[in-house]
Motif scaffolding. Structure first.
Motif, short mmCIF file in Angstrom:
data_model
loop_
_atom_site.label_atom_id
_atom_site.label_comp_id
_atom_site.label_asym_id
_atom_site.label_seq_id
_atom_site.Cartn_x
_atom_site.Cartn_y
_atom_site.Cartn_z
N GLY A 112 -6.75 36.11 6.24
CA GLY A 112 -8.07 36.73 6.33
C GLY A 112 -8.01 38.13 6.93
N ASP A 113 -7.22 38.27 7.98
CA ASP A 113 -7.11 39.58 8.64
C ASP A 113 -6.49 40.63 7.72
OD1 ASP A 113 -8.20 38.56 10.93
OD2 ASP A 113 -6.45 38.85 12.20
N GLY A 116 -8.62 41.31 4.50
CA GLY A 116 -9.79 42.11 4.86
C GLY A 116 -9.43 43.56 5.12
N GLN A 130 -14.39 35.92 2.42
CA GLN A 130 -13.49 35.06 3.20
C GLN A 130 -13.65 33.60 2.75
OE1 GLN A 130 -11.23 35.75 5.51
NE2 GLN A 130 -11.84 37.51 6.76
N SER A 142 -12.59 34.53 10.54
CA SER A 142 -13.21 34.93 9.27
C SER A 142 -14.59 35.54 9.48
CB SER A 142 -13.32 33.73 8.33
OG SER A 142 -14.29 32.80 8.82
N GLY A 145 -16.00 40.47 10.81
CA GLY A 145 -15.52 41.71 10.24
C GLY A 145 -14.36 42.38 10.93
N THR A 147 -10.66 43.13 11.01
CA THR A 147 -9.52 43.04 10.11
C THR A 147 -8.39 43.87 10.70
OG1 THR A 147 -10.02 45.00 8.77
CG2 THR A 147 -11.17 42.95 8.18
N TYR A 162 -14.74 45.68 9.21
CA TYR A 162 -15.13 45.69 7.79
C TYR A 162 -15.65 44.31 7.43
CZ TYR A 162 -14.91 47.20 2.88
OH TYR A 162 -15.23 47.56 1.59
N GLN A 163 -16.95 44.23 7.17
CA GLN A 163 -17.59 42.93 7.00
C GLN A 163 -17.38 42.36 5.58
OE1 GLN A 163 -18.80 41.38 9.49
NE2 GLN A 163 -18.99 43.05 10.98
N PRO A 164 -17.18 41.05 5.48
CA PRO A 164 -17.12 40.42 4.16
C PRO A 164 -18.51 40.32 3.54
CG PRO A 164 -17.06 38.75 5.86
CD PRO A 164 -17.04 40.08 6.57
#
Length: 363
Positions: A112-113, A116, A130, A142, A145, A147, A162-164
């Motif tokens: 995830g990191d 992202g 995510q 997750s 945001g 990353t 940085y938001q999903p």
């Protein structure tokens, strides 16, 4: 009875999104509702997760996207680095992916990191989703945001907020989680009690055996409540200029353990669990909580099958590593400590006191 789907919203103006929590989500096309169209979808995962969930995820995404690409990164914290990041960029560029590409992170916190962060960087930003498959990722990494990749001198030192577009937390993926990974995830669940919700800490104490037995109703509540607390914090302080730092309870000590041993020797949650034992001792020494509360939290962490003694790196090495922690200011280490049950604050501490804490809790 486990509700099929629940949503927790993160309110961030035009970057707001939902955390969708439930069972059977990897087989449910509704998980993709209202996600944007894309020229290409890329799934970033690792071999262990790919073997279990890639086929189902690709089948799900192919209902909406064409083509759907897949990349498997090496598995483990040691590979959250520039080399793995460039593997993602190689795949994107090699396939001619444009700014309307949608990246899906299928895996735990490492995947995830790094996925992202690749989304934040590629063509100055492409959207991503995510799909966390570990308890730790579902309740913490997750969401919010953050990353990043690691540097040999410090964990998560190179990254971006940085938001999903969405977090899809399918509780069924926890069925295949190794016992050690389950306990590592429980560390991040446990932390929410001391920092924000003492009633939740009581609930965890009462339901820990059910969580360790992977009872779906217990897991559903633990994931939902953890996400609610994190959403509340992130909604007030997205970029960690103040309040959000409380989410790092135990992490200053924990990150030093990870970096000092070499990434991957201990799982992140194991290091955080031990870090919380050190941090609650520091809270007591600073005069905020009593010995009974410190012992209560330590015993809960031990019951969760997490280490409560850290590696003998030496106090000076711990201090050296903690001084490059992101929460340090001008070389002064600032710790998340528990001011009262359910309330955390940031405080410096004398080096001599920190050395005593380390000596008391290392092998």
């Amino acid at each position: 009875m486990v509700p099929k789907t629940e949503c927790v919203g993160i309110e961030l103006s035009d970057r707001s999104y939902d955390i969708v929590i439930g069972t059977g989500l990897l087989d449910d096309g509704a998980s993709l509702d209202k996600l944007p169209a894309a020229t290409t979808a890329l799934v970033v995962t690792n071999p262990a997760v790919s073997k279990l969930y890639a086929a189902r995820t690709l089948a799900l995404l192919q209902r909406k996207y064409r083509p759907v690409l897949l990349i498997e990164l090496p598995d483990g914290e040691a590979y959250k680095d520039w080399t793995s990041l460039n593997l993602i960029f190689d795949r994107l560029l090699g396939a001619g992916c444009d700014r309307k590409t949608l990246i899906f992170a299928l895996g735990g916190g490492v995947v995830g990191d790094i996925a992202g962060f690749s989304a934040a960087c590629y063509m100055r930003g492409v959207p991503f989703v995510q799909i966390p498959t570990t308890l730790l990722a579902q309740v913490d990494s997750s969401v919010g945001g953050k990353t990043a990749i690691n540097h040999p001198m410090g964990k998560n030192m190179i990254g971006a907020f940085y938001q999903p577009l969405r977090v899809i937390a399918d509780l069924d993926t926890l069925d295949t989680l190794p016992e050690r990974e389950l306990s590592a995830g429980l560390a991040e669940v446990i932390k929410y009690g001391p920092i924000a919700d003492d009633a939740f800490l009581h609930w965890i104490e009462a339901n820990l055996d059910a969580l360790l037995a992977r009872d779906k109703a217990a897991l559903a509540y633990a994931v939902k409540r953890s996400c609610e607390i994190k959403a509340w914090v992130v909604g007030q302080d997205e970029r960690e200029t103040g309040l959000r730092a409380i989410l790092n309870f135990g992490h200053t000590f924990g990150h030093a353990i990870e970096a000092g041993l070499g990434y991957g020797e201990w799982l992140h949650g194991e290091a955080v669990g031990c870090g919380m034992v050190m941090a609650i001792d520091l809270s007591q020494r600073l005069g905020f909580v009593d010995a009974a509360y410190a012992e209560r939290l330590t015993r809960l962490i031990e019951r969760a099958r997490l280490p409560i003694r850290g590696p003998a790196l030496g106090a000076e090495r711990y201090l050296e590593l903690m001084r490059v922690d992101k929460k340090s200011e001008a070389g002064e280490i600032r710790f998340v400590v528990i001011e009262a049950p359910g309330r955390a604050v940031m405080r410096p501490a004398p080096d001599a006191m920190v050395r005593d804490v380390i000596a008391a809790h290392t092998a």
